[in-house]
Design a protein around this motif. Structure first.
Motif, PDB file in Angstrom:
ATOM      1  N   ALA A  58     -34.119   7.412  21.799  1.00 15.80           N
ATOM      2  CA  ALA A  58     -34.655   7.529  20.439  1.00 15.80           C
ATOM      3  C   ALA A  58     -36.152   7.262  20.410  1.00 15.80           C
ATOM      4  CB  ALA A  58     -33.928   6.557  19.511  1.00 15.80           C
ATOM      5  N   GLU A  61     -37.809  10.303  21.919  1.00 16.68           N
ATOM      6  CA  GLU A  61     -37.750  11.403  20.956  1.00 16.68           C
ATOM      7  C   GLU A  61     -38.790  11.232  19.852  1.00 16.68           C
ATOM      8  OE1 GLU A  61     -34.411  11.832  17.974  1.00 16.68           O
ATOM      9  OE2 GLU A  61     -33.820  13.242  19.546  1.00 16.68           O
ATOM     10  N   GLY A  62     -38.947  10.009  19.375  1.00 14.05           N
ATOM     11  CA  GLY A  62     -39.960   9.742  18.351  1.00 14.05           C
ATOM     12  C   GLY A  62     -41.368   9.964  18.865  1.00 14.05           C
ATOM     13  N   LEU A  65     -41.945  13.736  19.174  1.00 10.85           N
ATOM     14  CA  LEU A  65     -42.124  14.305  17.845  1.00 10.85           C
ATOM     15  C   LEU A  65     -43.490  13.954  17.269  1.00 10.85           C
ATOM     16  CD1 LEU A  65     -40.711  15.927  15.632  1.00 10.85           C
ATOM     17  CD2 LEU A  65     -39.879  13.773  14.713  1.00 10.85           C
ATOM     18  N   LEU A 122     -37.152  20.285  16.859  1.00 14.78           N
ATOM     19  CA  LEU A 122     -36.928  18.893  17.260  1.00 14.78           C
ATOM     20  C   LEU A 122     -36.302  18.076  16.135  1.00 14.78           C
ATOM     21  CD1 LEU A 122     -40.164  18.083  19.285  1.00 14.78           C
ATOM     22  CD2 LEU A 122     -37.835  18.265  20.157  1.00 14.78           C
ATOM     23  N   LEU A 123     -36.742  18.323  14.905  1.00 14.65           N
ATOM     24  CA  LEU A 123     -36.146  17.613  13.770  1.00 14.65           C
ATOM     25  C   LEU A 123     -34.686  17.993  13.580  1.00 14.65           C
ATOM     26  CD1 LEU A 123     -39.048  17.695  11.164  1.00 14.65           C
ATOM     27  CD2 LEU A 123     -38.124  15.703  12.345  1.00 14.65           C
ATOM     28  N   ARG A 126     -32.717  16.249  16.267  1.00 17.17           N
ATOM     29  CA  ARG A 126     -32.621  14.819  15.938  1.00 17.17           C
ATOM     30  C   ARG A 126     -31.577  14.583  14.859  1.00 17.17           C
ATOM     31  NH1 ARG A 126     -37.849  11.339  13.977  1.00 17.17           N
ATOM     32  NH2 ARG A 126     -36.947   9.300  14.254  1.00 17.17           N
ATOM     33  N   ARG A 127     -31.574  15.428  13.824  1.00 20.92           N
ATOM     34  CA  ARG A 127     -30.602  15.303  12.747  1.00 20.92           C
ATOM     35  C   ARG A 127     -29.177  15.463  13.282  1.00 20.92           C
ATOM     36  NH1 ARG A 127     -32.357  19.463   9.703  1.00 20.92           N
ATOM     37  NH2 ARG A 127     -34.445  18.629   9.600  1.00 20.92           N
ATOM     38  N   ARG A 129     -28.106  14.996  16.397  1.00 20.65           N
ATOM     39  CA  ARG A 129     -27.755  13.884  17.271  1.00 20.65           C
ATOM     40  C   ARG A 129     -27.371  12.656  16.460  1.00 20.65           C
ATOM     41  NH1 ARG A 129     -30.147   9.574  18.575  1.00 20.65           N
ATOM     42  NH2 ARG A 129     -32.156  10.258  17.783  1.00 20.65           N
ATOM     43  N   ARG A 130     -28.136  12.370  15.415  1.00 19.61           N
ATOM     44  CA  ARG A 130     -27.809  11.200  14.577  1.00 19.61           C
ATOM     45  C   ARG A 130     -26.476  11.380  13.867  1.00 19.61           C
ATOM     46  NH1 ARG A 130     -33.469   9.150  11.864  1.00 19.61           N
ATOM     47  NH2 ARG A 130     -34.352   8.351  13.794  1.00 19.61           N
TER      48      ARG A 130
END
Length: 139
Positions: A58, A61-62, A65, A122-123, A126-127, A129-130
């Motif tokens: 995470a 990833e942040g 991004l 990427l967003l 991420r969405r 995966r969460r």
């Protein structure tokens, strides 16, 4: 402002962005000695290891991004500056330099568009995966 200074500034910005993109680009896929298959990693033995891996993932990833967003903003700022300078020089003199700057502005806008596509992808990843992690936790 003399056009030589303007050209030098634009060349420095372009070179810096080029070096930055080379330095922050992802590396190629793993190419092992057995024909290109990725090495197998064992499943985590304890949930604490799994939690630490997801935390590191995470954070990574942040960071990726945020670099992509900074790159997008840099391209948009460069395009704005180049459009302003190119429009001014195309009305005044030398017109050819204004055309060159407007051409660079178009190239910067294309790069910004490509970066925006990557940021949105990427967003979305991420969405997803969460959401998957939340579904797994609720089982």
């Amino acid at each position: 402002m003399p056009w030589a200074l303007l050209l030098r500034a634009v060349a420095r910005i372009a070179a810096a962005l080029f070096v930055w993109r080379l330095a922050t680009s992802r590396r190629g896929a793993y190419r092992g000695g057995d024909g290109g298959t990725a090495p197998r990693t064992p499943a985590p033995a304890r949930p604490s290891r799994l939690r630490s891996r997801t935390t590191v993932a995470a954070l990574r990833e942040g960071a990726v991004l945020s670099w992509r967003l900074a790159s997008l903003v840099a391209f948009l700022v460069a395009a704005t500056v180049l459009i302003t300078a190119g429009a001014t020089l195309s009305v005044l003199t030398p017109r050819w330099l204004g055309g060159v700057l407007l051409g660079l502005a178009v190239a910067s806008l294309v790069a910004a568009f490509l970066e925006a596509r990557v940021v949105f992808a990427l967003l979305a990843i991420r969405r997803r995966r969460r959401r998957n992690e939340q579904l797994i936790r609720n089982l």
